[in-house]
Enzyme design. Structure first.
Site, PDB file in Angstrom:
ATOM      1  N   ASP A  13       0.815  -1.241   0.165  1.00  0.00           N
ATOM      2  CA  ASP A  13      -0.172   0.019   0.061  1.00  0.00           C
ATOM      3  C   ASP A  13       1.007   1.251  -0.277  1.00  0.00           C
ATOM      4  O   ASP A  13       1.668   1.170   0.773  1.00  0.00           O
ATOM      5  CB  ASP A  13      -0.786  -0.036   1.137  1.00  0.00           C
ATOM      6  CG  ASP A  13      -1.934   1.160   1.461  1.00  0.00           C
ATOM      7  OD1 ASP A  13      -1.700   2.158   0.702  1.00  0.00           O
ATOM      8  OD2 ASP A  13      -2.488   1.132   2.392  1.00  0.00           O
ATOM      9  N   GLY A  35      -9.394   4.558  -5.995  1.00  0.00           N
ATOM     10  CA  GLY A  35      -8.060   3.794  -6.186  1.00  0.00           C
ATOM     11  C   GLY A  35      -7.092   4.596  -5.063  1.00  0.00           C
ATOM     12  O   GLY A  35      -7.379   5.192  -4.287  1.00  0.00           O
ATOM     13  N   ASP A  37      -5.745   7.400  -5.671  1.00  0.00           N
ATOM     14  CA  ASP A  37      -6.146   8.692  -5.294  1.00  0.00           C
ATOM     15  C   ASP A  37      -6.897   8.848  -3.890  1.00  0.00           C
ATOM     16  O   ASP A  37      -6.531   9.772  -3.006  1.00  0.00           O
ATOM     17  CB  ASP A  37      -6.631   9.562  -6.519  1.00  0.00           C
ATOM     18  CG  ASP A  37      -6.599  10.945  -6.408  1.00  0.00           C
ATOM     19  OD1 ASP A  37      -5.962  11.500  -5.502  1.00  0.00           O
ATOM     20  OD2 ASP A  37      -7.628  11.640  -6.929  1.00  0.00           O
ATOM     21  N   THR A 125      -3.186   2.961 -14.790  1.00  0.00           N
ATOM     22  CA  THR A 125      -3.724   1.506 -14.820  1.00  0.00           C
ATOM     23  C   THR A 125      -4.913   0.695 -14.096  1.00  0.00           C
ATOM     24  O   THR A 125      -5.163  -0.297 -14.650  1.00  0.00           O
ATOM     25  CB  THR A 125      -2.540   0.616 -14.750  1.00  0.00           C
ATOM     26  OG1 THR A 125      -2.097   0.422 -13.234  1.00  0.00           O
ATOM     27  CG2 THR A 125      -1.245   0.659 -15.372  1.00  0.00           C
ATOM     28  N   ILE A 127      -8.857   2.745 -13.056  1.00  0.00           N
ATOM     29  CA  ILE A 127     -10.034   3.090 -13.789  1.00  0.00           C
ATOM     30  C   ILE A 127      -9.676   3.739 -15.046  1.00  0.00           C
ATOM     31  O   ILE A 127     -10.748   3.914 -15.909  1.00  0.00           O
ATOM     32  CB  ILE A 127     -11.037   3.854 -12.808  1.00  0.00           C
ATOM     33  CG1 ILE A 127     -10.228   5.097 -12.363  1.00  0.00           C
ATOM     34  CG2 ILE A 127     -11.440   3.364 -11.590  1.00  0.00           C
ATOM     35  CD1 ILE A 127     -11.202   6.080 -11.517  1.00  0.00           C
ATOM     36  N   TYR A 128      -8.152   4.224 -15.148  1.00  0.00           N
ATOM     37  CA  TYR A 128      -8.065   4.904 -16.467  1.00  0.00           C
ATOM     38  C   TYR A 128      -7.777   3.962 -17.489  1.00  0.00           C
ATOM     39  O   TYR A 128      -7.496   4.156 -18.539  1.00  0.00           O
ATOM     40  CB  TYR A 128      -7.044   5.821 -16.380  1.00  0.00           C
ATOM     41  CG  TYR A 128      -7.274   7.310 -15.597  1.00  0.00           C
ATOM     42  CD1 TYR A 128      -8.660   7.405 -15.028  1.00  0.00           C
ATOM     43  CD2 TYR A 128      -6.468   8.289 -15.245  1.00  0.00           C
ATOM     44  CE1 TYR A 128      -9.175   8.373 -14.445  1.00  0.00           C
ATOM     45  CE2 TYR A 128      -6.733   9.486 -14.673  1.00  0.00           C
ATOM     46  CZ  TYR A 128      -8.293   9.661 -14.153  1.00  0.00           C
ATOM     47  OH  TYR A 128      -8.338  10.541 -13.525  1.00  0.00           O
TER      48      TYR A 128
END
Length: 185
Positions: A13, A35, A37, A125, A127-128
């Site tokens: 993490d 994510g 962010d 890599t 949700i984009y």
């Protein structure tokens, strides 16, 4: 190792990594999201968010490929570099160039702030939907190229971590970095 900089891949993490600078895969609003962010904003707390709000008020957020820096709030780092990765669009709209710019602009800010260590997430890599293999190639090649281009300058960055949250990214980075003198945790 690239010149005097060690490259390390870890599965962890990113909010728990103790480095000078953590890089955040931010969105253009700088106000947190999902994510990595969201995790960085949650762990960083209100001071980190307050600085992002100030940047947003001053310049309207952060454009894709660019980077801004804040203190790290409650994170085990001194700073957070927020960079906005591109949304994968079948390779259109210069997305590979924009992803390279994320790494270059982050490295330039890290040098400006005399960082000796920084940790990158797997930018774009999630949700984009940027293809993980291609994103890893861009990340590693860009970091190494940047370090090579600065060989005659005083190097402050001694350690670059590629922090992977999932097994897919971790295995891709392991495979790609195995040809270099790197550390694997």
């Amino acid at each position: 190792m690239v010149h005097q900089t060690t490259l390390t891949v870890i599965k962890e993490d990113i909010t728990q990594v103790e480095v000078d600078i953590i890089v955040n895969a931010a969105n253009t609003s700088l106000l947190g999201g999902g994510g990595v962010d969201g995790a960085i904003h949650k762990a960083g707390g209100k001071d980190l968010l307050a600085e992002c709000v100030k940047i947003r008020e001053r310049q309207g957020g952060c454009k894709v490929g660019e980077a801004v820096i804040t203190t790290a709030g409650n994170l085990p780092a001194s700073y957070v570099i927020h960079t906005v990765g591109p949304v994968w669009n079948e390779g259109n709209n210069h997305v590979t160039d924009k992803l390279r710019a994320c790494y270059i602009n982050s490295l330039l800010l890290a040098r400006e702030y005399n960082a000796t260590s920084l940790a990158f997430p797997n930018i774009s890599t999630g949700i984009y939907r940027f293809p993980k293999q291609l994103a890893a190639e861009i990340a590693i090649e860009t970091v190494i190229s940047h370090l090579d281009s600065r060989i005659l300058e005083e190097q402050t960055i001694n350690h670059v971590y590629f922090v992977c949250f999932d097994n897919d990214n971790y295995n891709i980075y392991l495979s790609m970095l195995s040809k270099y003198d790197t550390e694997i945790n």
